[in-house]
Design a protein around this motif. Sequence first.
Motif, short mmCIF file in Angstrom:
data_model
loop_
_atom_site.label_atom_id
_atom_site.label_comp_id
_atom_site.label_asym_id
_atom_site.label_seq_id
_atom_site.Cartn_x
_atom_site.Cartn_y
_atom_site.Cartn_z
N ALA A 203 56.07 103.47 -25.44
CA ALA A 203 57.42 102.90 -25.39
C ALA A 203 58.45 104.00 -25.56
O ALA A 203 58.21 104.99 -26.26
N VAL A 204 59.60 103.83 -24.91
CA VAL A 204 60.74 104.71 -25.10
C VAL A 204 61.86 103.85 -25.69
O VAL A 204 62.11 102.74 -25.22
N LEU A 205 62.50 104.36 -26.73
CA LEU A 205 63.40 103.53 -27.53
C LEU A 205 64.78 104.16 -27.65
O LEU A 205 64.90 105.36 -27.95
N VAL A 206 65.83 103.35 -27.44
CA VAL A 206 67.21 103.77 -27.67
C VAL A 206 67.95 102.62 -28.36
O VAL A 206 67.46 101.50 -28.43
N GLY A 207 69.16 102.92 -28.83
CA GLY A 207 70.03 101.90 -29.38
C GLY A 207 70.95 101.37 -28.31
O GLY A 207 71.07 101.94 -27.22
N THR A 208 71.65 100.28 -28.62
CA THR A 208 72.58 99.73 -27.65
C THR A 208 73.71 100.70 -27.35
O THR A 208 74.24 100.70 -26.24
N GLN A 231 54.46 103.97 -16.69
CA GLN A 231 55.81 103.80 -17.22
C GLN A 231 55.77 103.25 -18.64
O GLN A 231 55.02 102.30 -18.92
N PRO A 232 56.55 103.82 -19.55
CA PRO A 232 56.60 103.27 -20.90
C PRO A 232 57.38 101.97 -20.93
O PRO A 232 58.23 101.70 -20.06
N LEU A 233 57.09 101.16 -21.92
CA LEU A 233 57.92 100.00 -22.19
C LEU A 233 59.29 100.50 -22.62
O LEU A 233 59.39 101.36 -23.50
N ARG A 234 60.34 99.97 -22.02
CA ARG A 234 61.71 100.38 -22.40
C ARG A 234 62.21 99.42 -23.48
O ARG A 234 62.19 98.20 -23.29
N VAL A 235 62.67 99.98 -24.59
CA VAL A 235 63.10 99.17 -25.72
C VAL A 235 64.52 99.57 -26.11
O VAL A 235 64.81 100.75 -26.33
N VAL A 236 65.38 98.56 -26.20
CA VAL A 236 66.75 98.77 -26.67
C VAL A 236 66.90 97.97 -27.95
O VAL A 236 66.65 96.76 -27.96
N MET A 237 67.29 98.63 -29.04
CA MET A 237 67.50 97.93 -30.30
C MET A 237 68.99 97.86 -30.62
O MET A 237 69.73 98.81 -30.36
N TRP A 256 62.38 95.50 -23.32
CA TRP A 256 62.65 94.61 -24.44
C TRP A 256 64.02 94.92 -25.01
O TRP A 256 64.37 96.10 -25.20
N HIS A 257 64.80 93.90 -25.29
CA HIS A 257 66.03 94.07 -26.07
C HIS A 257 65.80 93.38 -27.40
O HIS A 257 65.77 92.15 -27.49
#
Length: 351
Positions: A203-208, A231-237, A256-257
């Motif tokens: 997964a790759v993770l960023v903030g809003t 492709q990694p799962l894209r995650v926005v927190m 994912w959001h």
Amino acid sequence: MQDTHGSQHAASQGQDPDERWMRRALELAARGPLVDANPRVGCVLVSPDGEVVAEGWHRGAGTPHAEAAALLAAGDAARGTTAYVTLEPCAHTGRTGSCAEALHAAGVARVVHAQTDPNPVAAGGAGWLREHGVEVRGGVLAEEATALNRSWTHLATTGFPWVTWKLATTLDGRSAAADGTSRWITSEAARHDVHRLRSECGAVLVGTGTALTDDPYLTARHPDGSLMDTQPLRVVMGERDLPEDAHVLDDAAPTWHLRTRDPKHVLTALAEAGVHHVWLEGGPTVAAAFLADGLVDEVVAYIAPVFLGRGRPSVGDLGITTIGDALRLEPTDITLIGHDVRVTACLKESH
């Protein structure tokens, strides 16, 4: 194939034959997919006279485990062999059967494994085999096997995925200029390297904030711009809404959001989904939140030979007021990427 003479020669030179075959099993394990819910495991079946009978490795979730693959290839020839396995044979029946039971049923006389299974659900295979008359030796090249499955082992022992925080910064510690612009601090070569490493994570993770300001795709792409196979799962927190046309919501990869600001909630959700390696690309606020909670295990910093003087710092306030409280990292690699320096380092006191 290896003959008896080769095995005897290794022993005469003071080399442990079990280590020799385990190194081959590790080579096989490395063929397995990096991005998978399961560990990478290799297995070699060796006859009493030192001949390789069969080999196998785990090719991903839902496929036969390494031991099962080797046993299938060996057939009746598995009887009386020694099985060299990089991870303790599982004692759990899930999508596939118990490997410990399969080895015993095939008539394998001896099992040598490297890493002890840290997963409480699957552990116990070595004990089961001993109870059923199979000779077992554990811990052969355990450190090498553990390193091969570093992030999976971390998840199994801590309950959280391994978190690698990637940052791009100037020599004076800025991640963006005073006007907010940040493209591009680092060179094209560094950006290509980032895409390669992204593709190796679950997964790759960023903030809003990053999602709204930079509107990134967060995909892993080849230098020509085409998408990589994995492709990694894209995650926005974060709690803010994302526009429907945000790049991160396209169909190039799943997204994912997660409407939370709590890093532990995010990592718990990812752990439940089987993600064991997270590539954190959030801005200074998200990075500081993960660092403050002790949830960053590794840092990959791309340092550009650039000065800005003013602008956004690469990390937010960590509450550190004295040098004695500084977060100290242990460098594991320093490499020149184009005109930039990539520093890889681990937190000394990772959870």
